[in-house]
Scaffold this motif. Structure first.
Motif, mmCIF file in Angstrom:
data_model
loop_
_atom_site.group_PDB
_atom_site.id
_atom_site.type_symbol
_atom_site.label_atom_id
_atom_site.label_comp_id
_atom_site.label_asym_id
_atom_site.label_seq_id
_atom_site.Cartn_x
_atom_site.Cartn_y
_atom_site.Cartn_z
ATOM 1 N N ALA A 304 -2.770 4.473 -11.291
ATOM 2 C CA ALA A 304 -4.147 4.046 -11.034
ATOM 3 C C ALA A 304 -4.451 2.780 -11.829
ATOM 4 C CB ALA A 304 -5.111 5.163 -11.400
ATOM 5 N N VAL A 309 -7.453 0.393 -10.393
ATOM 6 C CA VAL A 309 -8.584 1.269 -10.072
ATOM 7 C C VAL A 309 -9.793 0.981 -10.984
ATOM 8 C CG1 VAL A 309 -9.373 3.677 -10.080
ATOM 9 C CG2 VAL A 309 -7.226 3.065 -8.975
ATOM 10 N N VAL A 313 -13.420 0.112 -9.590
ATOM 11 C CA VAL A 313 -14.561 0.989 -9.885
ATOM 12 C C VAL A 313 -15.674 0.180 -10.539
ATOM 13 C CG1 VAL A 313 -15.316 2.941 -11.298
ATOM 14 C CG2 VAL A 313 -13.207 3.093 -9.974
ATOM 15 N N LEU A 419 -5.636 1.252 -2.002
ATOM 16 C CA LEU A 419 -6.960 0.737 -2.382
ATOM 17 C C LEU A 419 -7.685 0.214 -1.156
ATOM 18 C CD1 LEU A 419 -6.644 -1.303 -5.680
ATOM 19 C CD2 LEU A 419 -6.963 1.115 -5.334
ATOM 20 N N THR A 422 -9.033 2.921 1.191
ATOM 21 C CA THR A 422 -9.992 3.922 0.693
ATOM 22 C C THR A 422 -11.417 3.431 0.899
ATOM 23 O OG1 THR A 422 -8.397 4.595 -0.947
ATOM 24 C CG2 THR A 422 -10.660 5.273 -1.324
ATOM 25 N N VAL A 424 -14.687 3.088 -0.373
ATOM 26 C CA VAL A 424 -15.224 3.223 -1.731
ATOM 27 C C VAL A 424 -16.693 3.642 -1.724
ATOM 28 C CG1 VAL A 424 -13.599 1.832 -3.020
ATOM 29 C CG2 VAL A 424 -15.479 0.721 -1.827
ATOM 30 N N ASP A 513 -14.151 6.280 -7.904
ATOM 31 C CA ASP A 513 -13.039 6.548 -8.801
ATOM 32 C C ASP A 513 -12.256 7.773 -8.317
ATOM 33 O OD1 ASP A 513 -11.854 5.841 -11.491
ATOM 34 O OD2 ASP A 513 -12.252 7.983 -11.773
ATOM 35 N N LEU A 516 -10.440 6.880 -5.009
ATOM 36 C CA LEU A 516 -9.306 5.974 -5.238
ATOM 37 C C LEU A 516 -8.163 6.726 -5.922
ATOM 38 C CD1 LEU A 516 -11.271 2.850 -6.441
ATOM 39 C CD2 LEU A 516 -9.837 2.993 -4.391
ATOM 40 N N ARG A 517 -8.530 7.550 -6.907
ATOM 41 C CA ARG A 517 -7.483 8.271 -7.623
ATOM 42 C C ARG A 517 -6.780 9.275 -6.712
ATOM 43 N NH1 ARG A 517 -7.107 7.135 -13.053
ATOM 44 N NH2 ARG A 517 -8.805 5.762 -13.653
ATOM 45 N N ILE A 520 -4.392 7.277 -4.767
ATOM 46 C CA ILE A 520 -3.257 6.895 -5.626
ATOM 47 C C ILE A 520 -2.354 8.113 -5.840
ATOM 48 C CG2 ILE A 520 -2.637 6.147 -7.972
ATOM 49 C CD1 ILE A 520 -3.935 3.920 -6.382
#
Ligand SMILES: Nc1nc2c(ncn2[C@@H]2O[C@H](COP(=O)(O)OP(=O)(O)OP(=O)(O)O)[C@@H](O)[C@H]2O)c(=O)[nH]1
Ligand SMILES: [Mg+2]
Length: 551
Positions: A304, A309, A313, A419, A422, A424, A513, A516-517, A520
């Motif tokens: 990440a 990330v 974020v 990324l 995703t 967000v 976060d 995204l995590r 990942i």
């Protein structure tokens, strides 16, 4: 004293179904392919194939081979067992170049002879001869092979011996008083066959040439050598193919084993177990820990950070703040914030599908990993591989490590794609922001109305004198209340909006976060965790297969 039948009985009594063994070894070697040394795996597979092939052949015959050094008396022993001069015995050495087979009970032996690769001109069918004696009755169902010598200068002789030794059910090793201690036979043949004691007999031939008082000490000496080879259960007999001494006992020993119909199975089982043992030695027996959650989490953390990330974020949070303020701030000042660039768009994130298509960019513009972040990724991958492979043998530990890094070259692209793909969650503003925005405009309109009204009053020639018809509240003229109230409430609302926008931005950042995590984490799972688990699963398959084969 060791009885002749001790070996096979013991082996067979604990034997699994041979087809189970074949299957277990097959599964183990398949899973070991590419992970252990090819030669070990090749040997296991060749053994399994050969055993399967032999099992498919007639069970009615037993292959007995007479092996030994040149001049030890193999051909003479072959003839003595048969009771007829079948094989050439010569004075000049070596005499026998190609294996000769004598078959008692030829029915159904054709396929077996084909499997052994014995040309028809080297086959002797005993029931085609008319003089069947007691020897022949004892040896019904035997395919007796007279092998070339193993210590010849002729390479073709070794090859033929090695090939046939592999295919034989029962081996009779002929030693002679001169050469019984030769390292050649002990190192090359006898010691490696320690796993095959149950299907071997050892004969000291030419005993007629050994003085009576030396025989026992010579036999003791040979026994010691055999014990050192790991052949402590192999029967040792003394014979003279010339005088016939011990030949009946040898024939009886051979016939007894053949009649028990167990040597073929015992031999095949010994082959499978010996191949399984070699695989097992190369594999090792250690267990391995499961991949721990903490290790995987540490790896995901490193990925990440390398993917950026935290940068994304932070950009989400500040973009949400800017957009929120734009939406909820006092309209007069909020347009100013439009001059500030949107942090997410600067990273080429949050453009939406169409946006990315329009820009034609394959990648985001999140800064690439720093050397420190890359080093951390490497260290975490290594730590993860080490955690599970530490107790494994070298080849398996190597294969776990190889698998852990095999897909790392794709990592940069995969993290970036994760990324980029995703959501967000910055797309829409919360509903309340719309209300605040409406209210802000309403207040602005009110303030402007107040301003306009006040302007009209100011431009009135009666200004200063005071117009008695100007409405007021507690002495404050309404236009001023409208103007000041509109502006003040707008600013107050903007302040409240700011507070709410901050809270929203923080929670959106947290959500981003998380998403995204998790994206990942899927990359870490696919590129590192799954390949490592596949190696461990292969190791477990090999161990299970071998545990069954060696039970
Ligand atoms: N005295 C004595 N001579 C034997 C005995 N067995 C074989 N011989 C002789 O030893 C010589 C070699 O015997 P072979 O049977 O041809 O030996 P081989 O092991 O088949 O030899 P290669 O085919 O060359 O490997 C011959 O001259 C035999 O007569 C035995 O028990 N005692
Ligand atoms: Mg010979």
């Amino acid at each position: 004293m060791t009885s002749l039948l001790d070996g096979p009985k013991r082996l067979v009594s604990r034997s699994l179904d041979l087809s189970d063994l074949i299957e277990a070894l097959g599964r183990a070697s398949q899973a070991a392919r590419g992970r252990l040394d090819d030669s070990v795996v090749d040997h296991a597979e060749a053994t399994r194939d050969r055993v399967a092939q032999r099992l498919g052949l007639t069970a009615g015959h037993t292959v007995v081979a007479i092996a030994g050094a040149t001049g030890s008396g193999k051909s003479s022993t072959f003839n003595a067992l048969a009771g007829v001069e079948l094989a050439a015995v010569g004075v000049r050495r070596p005499t026998t170049s190609w294996a000769t087979a004598c078959v008692w009970g030829a029915d159904g032996a054709g396929e077996l002879l084909g499997y052994l690769g014995i040309a028809p001109r080297h086959q002797i069918m005993r029931d085609s001869l008319l003089d069947l004696g007691k020897e022949d009755r004892a040896l019904q169902g035997v395919v007796l092979l007279d092998l070339p010598d193993h210590d010849s200068t002729e390479v073709s002789h070794h090859l033929e011996v090695d090939r046939l030794i592999r295919l034989t059910d029962l081996m009779v090793w002929v030693l002679d008083p001169q050469k019984y201690a030769d390292a050649a036979v002990h190192n090359r043949y006898l010691a490696p066959l320690a796993t095959h004691q149950a299907v071997m007999l050892v004969v000291l031939n030419h005993v007629d040439e050994v003085p009576d008082d030396r025989r026992q000490s010579m036999l003791d000496d040979i026994r010691r050598l055999l014990d050192d080879d790991g052949l402590d259960r192999v029967p040792l007999m003394a014979t003279s193919a010339r005088t016939g001494e011990g030949i009946d006992a040898l024939r009886y020993a051979v016939a007894e084993r053949v009649r028990a119909k167990k040597v073929t199975r015992a031999r095949l089982e010994a082959d499978l177990r010996s191949a399984a043992r070699q695989l097992s030695d190369a594999t090792g027996t250690g267990g391995h820990p499961k991949l721990s959650k903490e290790r995987i989490a540490a790896l995901e953390g490193a990925f990440a950070d390398a993917a950026g990330v935290p940068t994304v974020v932070a950009a989400v949070e500040s973009a949400m703040r800017i957009r929120g303020r734009r939406a909820t701030g006092w309209p007069v000042t909020s347009w100013l914030s439009r001059l500030r660039p949107d942090p997410l768009r600067r990273l080429h994130l949050d453009l939406g599908k169409e946006g990315s298509l329009l820009t034609g960019r394959g990648r985001t513009s999140v800064p690439s990993a720093t050397p420190v972040e890359r080093a951390r990724v490497d260290a975490e991958v290594r730590a993860l591989a080490d955690e599970v492979s530490a107790p494994l043998s070298r080849p398996w530990a190597d294969s776990v490590r190889r698998a852990s890094v095999a897909r790392i070259p794709d990592l940069g692209d995969r993290l970036d794609a994760a990324l980029g793909e995703t959501d967000v969650g910055t797309g829409r503003m919360p509903v309340w922001a719309g209300f605040v925005r409406m209210l802000q405009w309403l207040l602005l309109v009110v303030a402007l109305a107040g301003l306009g009204w006040s302007a009209v009053l100011l431009s009135d020639p009666w200004f200063g004198v005071g117009r008695p018809d100007t409405p007021d509240v507690e002495g404050f003229p309404v236009p001023v209340i409208l103007l000041l109230g509109g502006v003040l409430l707008g600013l107050l609302l903007a302040l409240l909006g700011r507070f709410l926008v901050s809270a929203t931005a923080r929670s959106r950042a947290r959500a981003a976060d998380r998403r995204l995590r998790s994206a990942i984490a899927s990359v870490a799972e696919e590129l590192v965790v799954t390949p490592v688990r596949a190696e461990l699963a292969a190791y477990d398959t090999v161990r299970e297969g071998l545990a069954r084969a060696l039970k």
